[in-house]
Design an enzyme around this catalytic site. Sequence first.
Site, PDB file in Angstrom:
ATOM      1  N   LEU A   1       0.827  -1.197   0.000  1.00 14.99           N
ATOM      2  CA  LEU A   1       0.000   0.000   0.000  1.00 14.99           C
ATOM      3  C   LEU A   1       0.867   1.256   0.000  1.00 14.99           C
ATOM      4  O   LEU A   1       2.058   1.196   0.336  1.00 14.99           O
ATOM      5  CB  LEU A   1      -0.931  -0.008   1.214  1.00 14.99           C
ATOM      6  CG  LEU A   1      -1.921  -1.187   1.233  1.00 14.99           C
ATOM      7  CD1 LEU A   1      -2.397  -1.486   2.632  1.00 14.99           C
ATOM      8  CD2 LEU A   1      -3.088  -0.878   0.322  1.00 14.99           C
ATOM      9  N   PRO A   2       0.290   2.414  -0.360  1.00 10.42           N
ATOM     10  CA  PRO A   2       1.107   3.619  -0.534  1.00 10.42           C
ATOM     11  C   PRO A   2       1.752   4.180   0.732  1.00 10.42           C
ATOM     12  O   PRO A   2       2.884   4.638   0.702  1.00 10.42           O
ATOM     13  CB  PRO A   2       0.119   4.636  -1.113  1.00 10.42           C
ATOM     14  CG  PRO A   2      -0.964   3.820  -1.722  1.00 10.42           C
ATOM     15  CD  PRO A   2      -1.080   2.610  -0.841  1.00 10.42           C
TER      16      PRO A   2
ATOM     17  N   LYS B   1       7.329  11.058   0.048  1.00  9.19           N
ATOM     18  CA  LYS B   1       6.829  10.457   1.297  1.00  9.19           C
ATOM     19  C   LYS B   1       7.927   9.677   1.992  1.00  9.19           C
ATOM     20  O   LYS B   1       8.109   9.764   3.213  1.00  9.19           O
ATOM     21  CB  LYS B   1       5.628   9.562   0.977  1.00  9.19           C
ATOM     22  CG  LYS B   1       5.012   8.849   2.182  1.00  9.19           C
ATOM     23  CD  LYS B   1       5.538   7.430   2.368  1.00  9.19           C
ATOM     24  CE  LYS B   1       5.164   6.530   1.221  1.00  9.19           C
ATOM     25  NZ  LYS B   1       5.597   5.128   1.444  1.00  9.19           N
TER      26      LYS B   1
ATOM     27  N   LYS C   1      14.373  -0.245   4.288  1.00 11.18           N
ATOM     28  CA  LYS C   1      13.821   0.310   3.050  1.00 11.18           C
ATOM     29  C   LYS C   1      13.944   1.825   3.000  1.00 11.18           C
ATOM     30  O   LYS C   1      14.305   2.402   1.964  1.00 11.18           O
ATOM     31  CB  LYS C   1      12.355  -0.101   2.891  1.00 11.18           C
ATOM     32  CG  LYS C   1      11.670   0.484   1.656  1.00 11.18           C
ATOM     33  CD  LYS C   1      12.386   0.073   0.367  1.00 11.18           C
ATOM     34  CE  LYS C   1      11.834   0.817  -0.846  1.00 11.18           C
ATOM     35  NZ  LYS C   1      10.440   0.488  -1.157  1.00 11.18           N
TER      36      LYS C   1
ATOM     37  N   THR D   1       6.035   0.493   2.011  1.00  7.55           N
ATOM     38  CA  THR D   1       7.109   1.302   2.581  1.00  7.55           C
ATOM     39  C   THR D   1       6.486   2.258   3.587  1.00  7.55           C
ATOM     40  O   THR D   1       5.829   3.235   3.213  1.00  7.55           O
ATOM     41  CB  THR D   1       7.850   2.091   1.488  1.00  7.55           C
ATOM     42  OG1 THR D   1       8.431   1.181   0.562  1.00  7.55           O
ATOM     43  CG2 THR D   1       8.964   2.940   2.102  1.00  7.55           C
TER      44      THR D   1
END
Length: 313
Positions: free
Chosen positions: A29-30, A222, A147, A62
Amino acid sequence: MEKFADRGVSTAITPLKVAEASDAVITMLPSSPQVMDVYLGSEGFLGKGNISRPWLLVDASTVDPQTSRRIAKRVSDCVLTANTYNWGAPVMLDAPVSGGVLGAEARTLTFMVGGPHHAFLAAQPLLNAMGKQSIYCGKSGNGAAAKICNNLAMAISMAGISEALALGQHLGISASILTKIFNSSSARCWSSDSYNPVPGVMAEVPSSKNYDGGFSCNLMAKDLGLALVAAKEVGIDSPLTTQLHEISPLGLKGKIVQPLGQCTRFCAVKVKETKIFRVYFNINIQVILKIQSMKVLLKRMEITLFKMLPSLE
């Protein structure tokens, strides 16, 4: 979702419905709010307080390490209400990926995995079906931490390569010649030899496809924000990350070369008189991949997609 259903793929309308029909679940997911909603929302995997069926949950999003650890703790406190195979308590892994869209298409992703080691071993066949390697990073949240560090380094190197290529072209050196020099010298990096940002230098990369495909610039902004928050929490200064975040879509606040809504990809290609490099923005992921049965560990993988809740669109 009809195009997937027409091809024989199972579908479900909520995360909870997916959980009720699954022994293992993989999500991507974002950002953190969507992950929290899918796992802990009223229609989420843990929407009824416990987990109905899936023993293994793998989140490849992430997000910040704290979100991964918070959800992993909630998962470990649950019991399986339909423990058909006597697997014991459910477990969660944070397993973000590196490799981008091209890596996903070629099944050459790298998974950075945090969580219980026995769960990491159990998830190996699933991860290997989607990537070339999975690296165990330690406790829950460590995959997420790895990450954001990886993306921090990639973003800075991409900006540096882009700026150098733009300067070189303005000085009369072709991007192809500069790239050949970079790739045989100390400037070599992924952004120069695998994901070159200048059109025509490399085939089959976004820059040579009118920037179609590739990693979202908003998502990169982000990720840089996540890195800055993490750095602040542990008392580390990150001046390069701060500078790059300030000229990202979130930092520029409309001062970008072209309107933000029209931008598509994280690739810097030209430095204009404004000295602000051009960036590109693409789509958010709006589906969740779900593994139909733990039997895939020995046999085959069946993927279920479900439509995101309205609040996540």
